[in-house]
Enzyme design. Structure first.
Site, PDB file in Angstrom:
ATOM      1  N   ASP A   1       0.867  -1.179   0.000  1.00 40.54           N
ATOM      2  CA  ASP A   1       0.000   0.000   0.000  1.00 40.54           C
ATOM      3  C   ASP A   1       0.909   1.236   0.000  1.00 40.54           C
ATOM      4  OD1 ASP A   1      -3.094   0.771   1.405  1.00 40.54           O
ATOM      5  OD2 ASP A   1      -1.539   2.264   1.121  1.00 40.54           O
ATOM      6  N   MET A   2       0.687   2.109  -0.971  1.00 36.41           N
ATOM      7  CA  MET A   2       1.534   3.303  -1.087  1.00 36.41           C
ATOM      8  C   MET A   2       1.257   4.259   0.076  1.00 36.41           C
ATOM      9  SD  MET A   2       3.148   2.444  -3.726  1.00 36.41           S
ATOM     10  CE  MET A   2       4.122   3.934  -3.942  1.00 36.41           C
TER      11      MET A   2
ATOM     12  N   ASP B   1      -3.793   2.298  -5.163  1.00 37.01           N
ATOM     13  CA  ASP B   1      -2.451   2.273  -4.539  1.00 37.01           C
ATOM     14  C   ASP B   1      -2.204   0.997  -3.728  1.00 37.01           C
ATOM     15  OD1 ASP B   1      -3.858   2.705  -2.131  1.00 37.01           O
ATOM     16  OD2 ASP B   1      -2.222   3.940  -1.338  1.00 37.01           O
ATOM     17  N   GLU B   2      -2.938  -0.043  -4.035  1.00 33.11           N
ATOM     18  CA  GLU B   2      -2.890  -1.236  -3.196  1.00 33.11           C
ATOM     19  C   GLU B   2      -2.896  -2.508  -4.039  1.00 33.11           C
ATOM     20  OE1 GLU B   2      -5.922  -2.513   0.009  1.00 33.11           O
ATOM     21  OE2 GLU B   2      -6.081  -0.359  -0.246  1.00 33.11           O
TER      22      GLU B   2
HETATM   23  P1  TTP Z   1      -5.175   5.001   1.199  1.00 33.44           P
HETATM   24  O1  TTP Z   1      -4.135   3.975   0.853  1.00 33.44           O
HETATM   25  O2  TTP Z   1      -6.237   4.619   2.135  1.00 33.44           O
HETATM   26  O3  TTP Z   1      -4.452   6.275   1.832  1.00 33.44           O
HETATM   27  P2  TTP Z   1      -3.060   6.938   1.489  1.00 33.44           P
HETATM   28  O4  TTP Z   1      -2.286   6.154   0.488  1.00 33.44           O
HETATM   29  O5  TTP Z   1      -3.269   8.363   1.111  1.00 33.44           O
HETATM   30  O6  TTP Z   1      -2.318   6.934   2.892  1.00 33.44           O
HETATM   31  P3  TTP Z   1      -1.711   5.690   3.685  1.00 33.44           P
HETATM   32  O7  TTP Z   1      -0.252   5.986   3.814  1.00 33.44           O
HETATM   33  O8  TTP Z   1      -2.414   5.701   4.996  1.00 33.44           O
HETATM   34  O9  TTP Z   1      -1.989   4.462   2.871  1.00 33.44           O
HETATM   35  O10 TTP Z   1      -5.843   5.526  -0.109  1.00 33.44           O
HETATM   36  C1  TTP Z   1      -5.131   5.685  -1.337  1.00 33.44           C
HETATM   37  C2  TTP Z   1      -5.600   6.923  -2.048  1.00 33.44           C
HETATM   38  O11 TTP Z   1      -7.000   6.856  -2.265  1.00 33.44           O
HETATM   39  C3  TTP Z   1      -5.359   8.211  -1.246  1.00 33.44           C
HETATM   40  O12 TTP Z   1      -4.060   8.752  -1.465  1.00 33.44           O
HETATM   41  C4  TTP Z   1      -6.460   9.094  -1.741  1.00 33.44           C
HETATM   42  C5  TTP Z   1      -7.587   8.159  -2.125  1.00 33.44           C
HETATM   43  N1  TTP Z   1      -8.629   8.175  -1.075  1.00 33.44           N
HETATM   44  C6  TTP Z   1      -9.716   9.034  -1.228  1.00 33.44           C
HETATM   45  O13 TTP Z   1      -9.824   9.742  -2.237  1.00 33.44           O
HETATM   46  N2  TTP Z   1     -10.665   9.073  -0.240  1.00 33.44           N
HETATM   47  C7  TTP Z   1     -10.579   8.322   0.900  1.00 33.44           C
HETATM   48  O14 TTP Z   1     -11.458   8.410   1.784  1.00 33.44           O
HETATM   49  C8  TTP Z   1      -9.458   7.432   1.045  1.00 33.44           C
HETATM   50  C9  TTP Z   1      -9.311   6.577   2.277  1.00 33.44           C
HETATM   51  C10 TTP Z   1      -8.515   7.392   0.024  1.00 33.44           C
HETATM   52 MG    MG Z   2      -2.101   4.104   0.722  1.00 35.72          MG
END
Ligand code: TTP
Ligand code: MG
Length: 389
Positions: free
Chosen positions: A6-7, A100-101
Site C-alpha cells: 500500500d503506497m 495504490d494497493e
Molecule cells: P489510502 O491507501 O487509504 O491512503 P493513502 O495512500 O493516502 O495513505 P496511507 O499511507 O495511509 O496508505 O488511499 C489511497 C488513495 O485513495 C489516497 O491517497 C487518496 C484516495 N482516497 C480518497 O480519495 N478518499 C478516501 O477516503 C481514502 C481513504 C482514500
Molecule cells: Mg495508501
C-alpha cells in the site's frame, strides 16, 4: 506467503514528487473549496489531525498552514499503472485492489527471487528508485493478515508475520482493524465484550450470529487465523465514474450540464484507456439535505463515448431537476464489457449506434492529441472560458 503493498499518502506523495517545493510540507488533497472532503493528507499534515474523508473546512481549521490541492486523478492513475508494472515483474499473481494497493502471491518465488523479506526489499527499492515513492508492505500467510500487516509500520514500513506468530498477533489485534468491521458492527462487538480479534473465540457462535448475522462465520474463521481467499490476478472494474461536490448548491441547469459533460469525458476516457464499454449509465445527484438520488438507464449498445454518456446523463438530469438544488453531481458507466470482445451489432434503434460511430473517431483523435500534448491541448468549445476584455 502473501505480500500486501500500500503506497504511503499516495495522492499527496505524487504531488510532492511532481513539485519538490511541497516536500516536507503539510499537503492536503481534495479540492480547494470548503465544501469537499479530504482525499488524503501528507504525513506532515496528519500530525495536525487531518485525515481522509474529513470535510475540507474542518481540515482548514486544524491545519491553516496546509497546502490544499485539487485531485488530479489521471496523474495518479498513470503512476499507479507504473507501480503495478513493477510488481508484475516479480510475479504475474498480482491482484490490484485499489489505485495504490495490491496483493502478490509469493508462492514459489523463493528460489528465483529470495526470501519474502528480500522480495519486499527489492520491491521497495525499485519503487523508490524508479518512481521516487515510498510504500508499506505486509507479508503473512494469508491475504487478510498481510493487509493488516502492511498498515502496522506505515510510512515506508515492512512487517512480516510468520505462521507461528499468528495466535499471539490475533489475541491482541484491535477488532476495529479487521476488514469488514465498521462503525455499526463495532458497537455490537463491543457489547459482546469483543475488543480484540482473539476475544471472538470466547463467544459462543449462536450469540455472535444473533448480533452479527452472516459476518460472524467469517469473523470466527479470521479469529483462528484462517482466510482462504486467493490472490485473483485481474479483476474487471464493476463501474467507472466521476463525481464532484459543486462550489455551491445549485439549480442552474447550465452549470450542472457543463459539469456533467466534463465528467462524461473523464469517464469515457477511462473506459477507453482500460478498454471497456459500458451498457448502463448512472446519474448520481445529492440534494441540499444530503439525500442521494441515483438514476440509471441501460442502453441498447455498449459505449465508451463521452457524448453518449453525457446525453443519457443529461436526459436523466432534466427529469430530476425539480428535486434540486443539488450539492453534488456525478455520472458513471456500469455493466462493463471488454471493448474488443464485442461483436459489431446492428442496433434495433440505430440512434445511439450512429452517434457512437460519429463521435468515436472524434474522441479517439482527442485522446491522441491529449496524450501527446497534454490535457489542455484540445477540449470542447463549451469548456473554453469566454474572454473578458
Ligand atoms: P489510502 O491507501 O487509504 O491512503 P493513502 O495512500 O493516502 O495513505 P496511507 O499511507 O495511509 O496508505 O488511499 C489511497 C488513495 O485513495 C489516497 O491517497 C487518496 C484516495 N482516497 C480518497 O480519495 N478518499 C478516501 O477516503 C481514502 C481513504 C482514500
Ligand atoms: Mg495508501
Amino acid at each position: 506467503m502473501i505480500l500486501h503493498i500500500d503506497m504511503d499518502a499516495f495522492f499527496a506523495a505524487v504531488e510532492q514528487l511532481q513539485n519538490p517545493g511541497l516536500r516536507g510540507k503539510p499537503v492536503i488533497i481534495g479540492g480547494t473549496s470548503n465544501r469537499g472532503v479530504v482525499s488524503t493528507a501528507s504525513y506532515e499534515a496528519r500530525k495536525f489531525g487531518v485525515h481522509s474523508a474529513m470535510p475540507i473546512f474542518q481540515a482548514k481549521k486544524k491545519c491553516p498552514q496546509g497546502i490544499f490541492l485539487p485531485v488530479r486523478m489521471s496523474l495518479y492513475q498513470e503512476v499507479s499503472g507504473r507501480i503495478m508494472a513493477i510488481l508484475k515483474d516479480f510475479s504475474p499473481l498480482l491482484e490490484a485492489t485499489s489505485i495504490d494497493e495490491a496483493y502478490l502471491d509469493l508462492g514459489g518465488l523463493e528460489k528465483l527471487l529470495g526470501s519474502p523479506k528480500e522480495v519486499a526489499q527489492k520491491i521497495k527499492s525499485r519503487i523508490k528508485q524508479e518512481l521516487g515513492l515510498t510504500c508499506s508492505i505486509g507479508i503473512a500467510p494469508n491475504k487478510f493478515l498481510s493487509k493488516i500487516a502492511s498498515e502496522l509500520r506505515k510510512p515506508d514500513g515492512l512487517f512480516i508475520l510468520n505462521a507461528e506468530e499468528i495466535p499471539l498477533f490475533i489475541q491482541t489485534l484491535p477488532i476495529k482493524k479487521v476488514p469488514g468491521v465498521g462503525a455499526k458492527n463495532l458497537q455490537s462487538l463491543e457489547n459482546l465484550g469483543i475488543h480484540c480479534l482473539g476475544d471472538v473465540l470466547h463467544v459462543p457462535l449462536p450469540r455472535l450470529e444473533k448480533s452479527l448475522g452472516k459476518f460472524s462465520r467469517r469473523l470466527l474463521e479470521l479469529s483462528r487465523g484462517i482466510d482462504e481467499s486467493k490472490v485473483i490476478p485481474y479483476r474487471d472494474p464493476k463501474s467507472i465514474s466521476a463525481e464532484d461536490t459543486l462550489a455551491k448548491d445549485t439549480n442552474d441547469k447550465e452549470i450542472l450540464k457543463t459539469q456533467l459533460l466534463a465528467q462524461s469525458e473523464m469517464v469515457a476516457k477511462r473506459l477507453r484507456q482500460q478498454h471497456f464499454k459500458g451498457k448502463t449509465i448512472i446519474l448520481k445527484l445529492k440534494k441540499s439535505d444530503f439525500k442521494l438520488l441515483t438514476r440509471s438507464i441501460t442502453l441498447e449498445q455498449t459505449t465508451d463515448s463521452a457524448q453518449i454518456i453525457f446525453e443519457q446523463g443529461f436526459q436523466m438530469l432534466e427529469k430530476s431537476m425539480y428535486q434540486g438544488p443539488f450539492r453534488l453531481i456525478g455520472i458513471g458507466a456500469a455493466n462493463l464489457y471488454p471493448a474488443d470482445s464485442l461483436p459489431e451489432q446492428i442496433g434495433l434503434f440505430a440512434d445511439a449506434k450512429s452517434l457512437d460511430k460519429a463521435w468515436g473517431p472524434v474522441e479517439k483523435a482527442m485522446d491522441l492529441i491529449q496524450d501527446r500534448f497534454g490535457g489542455q491541448a484540445i477540449s470542447r468549445g463549451c469548456f473554453i472560458k469566454k474572454k473578458t476584455r
